[in-house]
Design an enzyme around this catalytic site. Structure first.
Site, PDB file in Angstrom:
ATOM      1  N   SER A 197       3.219  -8.958   1.374  1.00 21.20           N
ATOM      2  CA  SER A 197       4.465  -8.795   2.125  1.00 21.20           C
ATOM      3  C   SER A 197       4.270  -9.140   3.594  1.00 21.20           C
ATOM      4  O   SER A 197       3.160  -9.098   4.124  1.00 21.20           O
ATOM      5  CB  SER A 197       4.980  -7.362   2.010  1.00 21.20           C
ATOM      6  OG  SER A 197       5.171  -7.008   0.667  1.00 21.20           O
TER       7      SER A 197
HETATM    8  N1  SAH Z   1       1.922  -4.287  -1.856  1.00 22.37           N
HETATM    9  C1  SAH Z   1       1.458  -5.634  -2.105  1.00 22.37           C
HETATM   10  C2  SAH Z   1       2.618  -6.553  -2.399  1.00 22.37           C
HETATM   11  C3  SAH Z   1       2.364  -7.344  -3.645  1.00 22.37           C
HETATM   12  S1  SAH Z   1       3.723  -8.209  -4.338  1.00 22.37           S
HETATM   13  C4  SAH Z   1       0.569  -6.135  -0.998  1.00 22.37           C
HETATM   14  O1  SAH Z   1       0.392  -5.408   0.007  1.00 22.37           O
HETATM   15  O2  SAH Z   1      -0.006  -7.209  -1.103  1.00 22.37           O
HETATM   16  C5  SAH Z   1       4.237  -7.070  -5.605  1.00 22.37           C
HETATM   17  C6  SAH Z   1       3.281  -6.767  -6.699  1.00 22.37           C
HETATM   18  O3  SAH Z   1       3.972  -5.929  -7.646  1.00 22.37           O
HETATM   19  C7  SAH Z   1       2.801  -7.977  -7.514  1.00 22.37           C
HETATM   20  O4  SAH Z   1       1.406  -8.012  -7.492  1.00 22.37           O
HETATM   21  C8  SAH Z   1       3.337  -7.701  -8.935  1.00 22.37           C
HETATM   22  O5  SAH Z   1       2.465  -8.133  -9.952  1.00 22.37           O
HETATM   23  C9  SAH Z   1       3.484  -6.194  -8.928  1.00 22.37           C
HETATM   24  N2  SAH Z   1       4.419  -5.608  -9.888  1.00 22.37           N
HETATM   25  C10 SAH Z   1       5.598  -6.087 -10.343  1.00 22.37           C
HETATM   26  N3  SAH Z   1       6.154  -5.221 -11.230  1.00 22.37           N
HETATM   27  C11 SAH Z   1       5.310  -4.150 -11.321  1.00 22.37           C
HETATM   28  C12 SAH Z   1       5.317  -2.920 -12.060  1.00 22.37           C
HETATM   29  N4  SAH Z   1       6.307  -2.585 -12.907  1.00 22.37           N
HETATM   30  N5  SAH Z   1       4.284  -2.076 -11.909  1.00 22.37           N
HETATM   31  C13 SAH Z   1       3.247  -2.369 -11.068  1.00 22.37           C
HETATM   32  N6  SAH Z   1       3.187  -3.515 -10.357  1.00 22.37           N
HETATM   33  C14 SAH Z   1       4.203  -4.383 -10.462  1.00 22.37           C
END
Ligand code: SAH
Length: 211
Positions: free
Chosen positions: A59
């Protein structure tokens, strides 16, 4: 490395009304470039989201700071994150002194971040699974942060939130979401605040989007 870039980024965050010192100090200390693919390292301190592989993104720093500030956490709080991804958001929370629980649904991302956390001794409990149903075993949480866009607010997450605490979640369609901040007033009532125009990758799961 990149110390002056990190300071500049923090100055930009302050201009955009990030004022919580616990958050700002964490941004000074956590090295965002380590959470990115090597080729993107030099872009780490620009205030933009960047690809981390497997179709996912880290993000934008402002978004991480804003969401974290909205959680209004006290040191030692128990925080659940849905969407571990690169681990940057989780590392910011750990640096702030929180007890962090984070769930990721994609195995490759989970495994890579887990190895990285072990290497760097970042103390967070990581789990592979569907975060839309929360993490019952450790509930209730003093804060829940969802870092992927959801079609609605998962009931499980509202249940697993402690009274008086906040859930921050982007809600909307797949292209644009409203950042929704929910405060649990008591077991059955919630106050909701909405801030428009954020874009996250989709939250996929039982109480999210279908895969
Ligand atoms: N907080 C992260 C942002 C990653 S993007 C950072 O600091 O880099 C969001 C992430 O959510 C992705 O890796 C995706 O695979 C995950 N995601 C999507 N749906 C999800 C779910 N139901 N449970 C856990 N993770 C999920």
């Amino acid at each position: 490395m990149f110390e002056s870039e990190r300071k500049e980024l923090v100055e930009k965050l302050k201009e955009r009304k990030i004022s919580d010192n616990l958050v700002l100090d964490a941004f000074i200390r956590v090295e965002r470039h380590l959470f990115l693919p090597k080729a993107l390292e030099s872009h780490a301190y620009r205030d933009v989201a960047l690809p981390i592989g497997f179709g996912q993104t880290i993000s934008q720093p402002f978004t991480v700071a804003f969401m974290t500030q909205e959680l209004k956490l006290e040191k030692g709080a128990k925080v659940l994150e849905i969407g571990t991804g690169s681990g940057y958001q989780a590392a910011i929370l750990v640096e702030m002194g929180m007890r962090v629980f984070s769930i990721e649904r994609q195995y490759d991302i989970y495994a890579r971040t887990r190895e990285f956390f072990d290497q760097k001794h970042i103390q967070a409990l990581l789990k592979l699974g569907d975060g839309t149903i929360g993490w019952e075993e450790f509930a209730p949480f003093d804060g829940i942060i969802v870092t992927a866009g959801s079609p609605s607010i998962p009931t499980s997450l509202k249940k697993q939130l402690a009274v008086g605490k906040k859930l921050v979640i982007p809600v909307g369609d797949k292209n644009s979401q409203i950042l929704t901040i929910i405060t649990k007033v008591d077991e059955s009532s919630f106050i909701q605040k909405e801030i428009p125009s954020f874009t996250f990758v989709p939250l996929i799961g039982r109480e999210g989007w279908e895969s």
